[in-house]
Design an enzyme around this catalytic site. Sequence first.
Site, mmCIF file in Angstrom:
data_model
loop_
_atom_site.group_PDB
_atom_site.id
_atom_site.type_symbol
_atom_site.label_atom_id
_atom_site.label_comp_id
_atom_site.label_asym_id
_atom_site.label_seq_id
_atom_site.Cartn_x
_atom_site.Cartn_y
_atom_site.Cartn_z
ATOM 1 N N CYS A 12 3.703 3.347 8.716
ATOM 2 C CA CYS A 12 3.891 4.649 8.075
ATOM 3 C C CYS A 12 4.783 5.544 8.937
ATOM 4 C CB CYS A 12 2.548 5.329 7.838
ATOM 5 S SG CYS A 12 2.739 6.922 7.003
ATOM 6 N N PRO A 60 0.852 -1.194 0.000
ATOM 7 C CA PRO A 60 0.000 0.000 0.000
ATOM 8 C C PRO A 60 0.886 1.241 0.000
ATOM 9 C CG PRO A 60 0.026 -1.031 2.176
ATOM 10 C CD PRO A 60 0.847 -1.899 1.286
ATOM 11 N N ARG A 115 8.069 0.676 -3.476
ATOM 12 C CA ARG A 115 8.657 1.715 -4.335
ATOM 13 C C ARG A 115 9.302 1.159 -5.607
ATOM 14 N NH1 ARG A 115 12.671 4.547 -0.625
ATOM 15 N NH2 ARG A 115 12.781 2.452 0.238
ATOM 16 N N ASN A 134 9.273 -7.009 3.373
ATOM 17 C CA ASN A 134 9.133 -5.781 2.580
ATOM 18 C C ASN A 134 10.365 -4.896 2.794
ATOM 19 O OD1 ASN A 134 7.507 -2.717 3.196
ATOM 20 N ND2 ASN A 134 7.676 -3.559 1.150
ATOM 21 N N GLY A 135 10.735 -4.174 1.725
ATOM 22 C CA GLY A 135 11.851 -3.224 1.828
ATOM 23 C C GLY A 135 12.973 -3.546 0.863
#
Length: 308
Positions: free
Chosen positions: A98, A13, A221, A197-198
């Site tokens: 976030c 997201p 990203r 993630n990342g």
Amino acid sequence: MIDFSKKPLFLAPMAGFSDLPLRNLVKQFGADVTISEMISSNALVYESSKTLKMLEKAELENPYIVQIAGSDESVIQKAVEILNRFDFIDGIDFNCGCPVNKVIKQCAGSALLQDLNKLQRILELIKKTSNKKITSVKVRLGFDKKDPITIAKACENAGVDFISIHGRTRKQMYSGNADYEAIALAKENIKIPLVANGDISAENAKEVFEITNCDALMIGRASIGKPWIFHEIKTGKKIEKAMKNKIIFAHFEEMLKHYKEQGISIFRKHLHEYSKGYEDASNFRDCVNRINDADIMRKYIQEFFNKE
């Protein structure tokens, strides 16, 4: 619902990016699970008409998960009750990752990593209130320092179905490298599926699976300006220029379908990313910033990306 035995790929997201057109697009090119942009529980409860548009599901999305953020338990409960009305939503993901100040100031997002009792309470509340098949949570490794095991256990104890971990602390924002060893520690200490993630790319995806022992990967990203990354991870092959062009053109048409005229200006940020590495890209970006006609934009995109 989500077959973790097949090592699925998730689209993360991302505010301003993982909208319906992008989600529908990546579903055509290898993404298995899509999650909405982060939706504020306050906005859902108090400004619902504008926010309800963000809930819309793309035709190919299955399963479809909506991500909410917030810290006020009564508001979060009301937000979940609103989501319960929509049968097309398969799951609710709670944002505890976030890092932006605006969200932190409301004690939401990764701010909740400083109060794991409250985080656990909110997750239990979502699980209890929701009529959806899936309840999940997205976290970071910690706020100022890494504490992956405690965070992962708190989420598991709250009864979530899976957890996504971004391999940085809030303090790091998006600097430094994602710490896959820390994600591996979390995975070792829980029984529920874990999504890593990342910094995931087509080049390191296999290695991330090996290091973390995770059940799935979430790409954020790296998919902007490169939504074919899911196809590349799955096939291990680079995609041809003709296919890239097909995806870029399809993305523009999806934007027009969803946003109508407004889609032209919203698509500019994607064109800025798509054109990276192309000759004369800065001139192209300057020009598209001034185009407000769909036919002219379509022609311009065709000419630029079809150049030899």
